[in-house]
Design a protein around this motif. Structure first.
Motif: not given
Length: 694
Positions: A540-544, A533-538
């Protein structure tokens, strides 16, 4: 959710495409020498390759990184090109780093520790170790400000909050704080604020952990709180304390293992209008009457006993729970369940009651984070074991303590505390000064040395029958016994050593999530269900851009779970932690080279804690020069909200400095205010670069 996002991005019209359809291999640079390593960090951990970097630079109008830096970083603040290089801070390849970590690990001595004092050798269930602690899907996600891409971690943190409230019998708990000592400091300040900052005496029972008392002394100084450390029952008989009392802190069980009935004390404190703050142990609460049932207003402690390694003292997630009437004064983050736009249940950051970005210098806490990964590990531990499993572990620990007490008493030793859960204070006079302590060291065993005649022994889940027998034999040989004790000699206890009025009778963790995932496969599926249910560096990139976005390489993370690092007690003798000492000293030296400062400390547990530590050093510096009156701190309006909050906590008064529309500091306003407050000016605090990126 992550898969859906990928498909959504793929379906966008071509003018909005964010990246190439197919990313080629990263640039491989030629070796400078046949003998140079090829597994360098720069090639594996700097994302953009040469082509991508050139493309970005060309879009900005520059031909090289050097030209870009020359145009954007003023020459006056640039360091010389040769001040930091591989000679001043030697670089290692991933293979070399692994070998160096192994070398340093062997310098830590793997003694069996019974020191206690709030730290234990936790047993991390393998399914949690491999799939949470060592899983980048859990340790690389960004802070969950955006709930749409953080539902898994938010749900897990709700499990953590539920676990804490259930075991403590309190109304509400936050999503964790940095450590037990600073959590106690937050509890003290809450009591002070609840008394409208008019009553200034905060009483700390002498049975509270010494590291907690040390943190309380410094925090109390900044707020002008009168900290009194002595027996709480005795102190409350004195009117001079009662009339100015804002709160009392007790340890349950206390540092020496005793379990005291604080019910009458709670009534006495409440009669003065003060708050009762209780530091406790989650595993002990499986057998002890929870503080929420005998009058506690705030309950806190270290949750690391639930499956988080000792790691030479941390990091660990502190728990913090309060009564309903105090919920809006509770520091830190609170996760709550809401509804999304389709009406489905969804989790979010529900309450940040002292959000420093809003309150700034009016805030009385600079906590703006949580130990999310470690809190999630503790929550997963509770889910994996459930109430019955946790109670079984608690009964085992308590039983081992009782069996050990019975065994050593047969050799003539006297145990000072008659009530206990897992800790005994033992008079070892019959063996001679320090004899038992030194014999234990020769057997690779650490005890808590209280003084020449007394030692403390604390049991935990990791102690097995062989460990127990070895420990008993240390005491037996110290008493002059010629025969060895074997397991068959040990007596199983017939009844609990917990006083009947203080035994737990209420249920805990009755909720479905804590009663469905007790097999490894069920637990594995639940962990991965939440991670999906999450987005991590697994994914994609996290552009913050944020102070929290720091990527630890896999090769840097691996040594964390090696026993020679993870099972080291923070109060182990210094000659047992040479590897850790070397790491700390080398990092401090490297930080000094990078920053240009004379000395560095690694004690702060977060950026905000670092701000507070620095400001306290500044205050101490002025006091050492006879200028303790200097108490003005100039802080730009663009500063992160924790900056003014940290200044207030250090006992400083904040004067804001204006910022121009482009993000630059208003130098005229700075000069004017520095001149106005020159006689009392203590510090000028800036974020560098600022929150505008300047």
């Amino acid at each position: 959710m992550a898969l859906a996002l990928r498909y959504a991005l793929r379906a966008l019209p071509s003018p909005l495409t964010f990246a190439r359809q197919s990313r080629g291999l990263a640039t491989i640079h030629p070796q400078t020498s046949l003998f140079a390593p090829i597994d360098t960090f720069s090639e594996r951990h700097i994302g953009p390759d040469d082509d991508e970097a050139s493309l970005m630079l060309s879009k900005l109008g520059y031909k090289s990184i050097d030209a870009f830096i020359a145009a954007t970083v003023p020459p006056k603040i640039r360091i010389p090109a040769n001040s930091l290089d591989s000679a001043s801070i030697p670089s290692l390849s991933e293979t070399e780093l692994y070998a160096r970590a192994r070398e340093l690990g062997t310098q830590n001595k793997p003694f069996k520790s019974y020191i206690g004092m709030g730290y234990h050798t936790a047993v991390v269930p393998p399914v949690i170790l491999r799939n949470v602690m060592e899983n980048p899907a859990w340790y690389t996600p960004y802070t969950p400000y955006q709930p749409e891409i953080a539902q898994g971690r938010l749900e897990s943190l709700v499990n953590y909050q539920t676990m804490v409230t259930s075991l403590t019998s309190m109304d509400i708990a936050n999503a964790s704080l940095l450590d037990e000592a600073t959590a106690a400091a937050e509890g003290m300040v809450m009591a002070f604020v609840s008394a409208n900052q008019k009553k200034r005496t905060f009483l700390v029972d002498s049975g509270v952990l010494p590291q907690t008392i040390s943190v309380l002394r410094l925090r109390a100084k900044g707020f002008g709180i009168n900290l009194v450390v002595q027996d709480a029952f005795t102190a409350l008989e004195e009117e001079r304390f009662r009339e100015d009392l804002c709160g009392v802190l007790v340890q349950y069980p206390d540092i020496n293992g005793s379990i005291k009935d604080y019910c009458s004390l709670a009534d006495s404190v409440h009669a003065t209008g003060g708050l009762v703050v209780v530091a406790t142990d989650l595993l002990a609460l499986a057998l002890l009457k929870p503080p929420g049932e005998w009058g506690a207003d705030i309950v806190l402690g270290n949750s690391a006993r639930f499956g988080v390694p000792a790691g030479y003292g941390g990091p660990h997630a502190a728990f913090f729970a309060v009564t309903d009437k105090l919920k809006r004064k509770m520091p830190g983050r609170l996760i709550g369940r809401s509804r999304d736009t389709t009406g489905q249940p969804a989790y979010r950051l529900a309450l940040q009651t002292r959000e420093q970005h809003i309150r700034r210098e009016k805030a009385t806490s600079n906590i703006c984070t949580a130990q999310a990964l470690l809190a999630n590990m503790a929550a997963m531990y509770a889910i994996y074991h459930g109430a019955a499993g946790i109670r079984r572990i608690a009964v085992k620990v308590h039983g081992y303590t009782q069996a050990f007490k019975s065994a050593i008493e047969s050799f003539g030793y006297r145990v000072e505390n008659t009530s206990f859960f897992d800790t005994l204070t033992i008079d070892t006079s019959l063996a001679g000064p320090d004899t038992v302590y030194n014999v234990a060291l020769s057997a690779n065993i650490n005890l808590r040395k209280i003084d020449e005649k007394r030692v403390g022994v604390t049991f935990d889940e990791s102690v097995n029958p062989n460990d127990l027998v070895n420990l008993v034999n240390v005491f037996a040989s110290s008493a002059g016994s010629a025969s060895k004790v074997v397991l068959a000699d040990m007596k199983q206890p017939l009844q609990s050593a917990i006083p009947p009025p203080l035994r737990r009778t209420s249920d805990f963790l009755p909720y479905p999530v804590f009663n469905k995932h007790h097999s490894e496969t069920e637990m594995l599926r639940y962990i991965n269900h939440l991670a999906s249910k999450d987005i991590s560096l697994v994914h994609s990139m996290i552009p913050l851009g944020s102070c929290t976005m720091k990527l630890n390489s896999t090769s840097s993370m691996i040594p964390l779970t090696w026993p020679e690092f993870s099972n080291v007690h923070p109060f182990a003798p210094r000659d047992q932690v040479t590897g850790y000492d070397t790491i700390i000293k080398e990092l401090e030296q490297d930080l000094c080279k990078i920053t240009g400062f004379y000395a560095a400390t690694l004690q702060p547990n977060s950026g905000a804690a670092g701000e507070y530590a620095g400001l306290c050093v500044i205050r101490a510096y002025h006091e050492s020069r006879g200028e303790g009156h200097r108490n003005i701190c100039l802080i730009p309006l663009s500063a992160h909200g924790t900056n003014p909050a940290s200044a207030v906590m250090a006992g400083l008064k904040v004067v804001s400095v204006k910022v121009l529309a482009d993000g630059n500091l208003d130098l005229d306003d700075l000069k004017a205010k520095a001149e106005l407050h020159k006689d009392n000016l203590a510090a000028f605090m800036i974020t560098y670069p600022s929150t505008f990126g300047v």
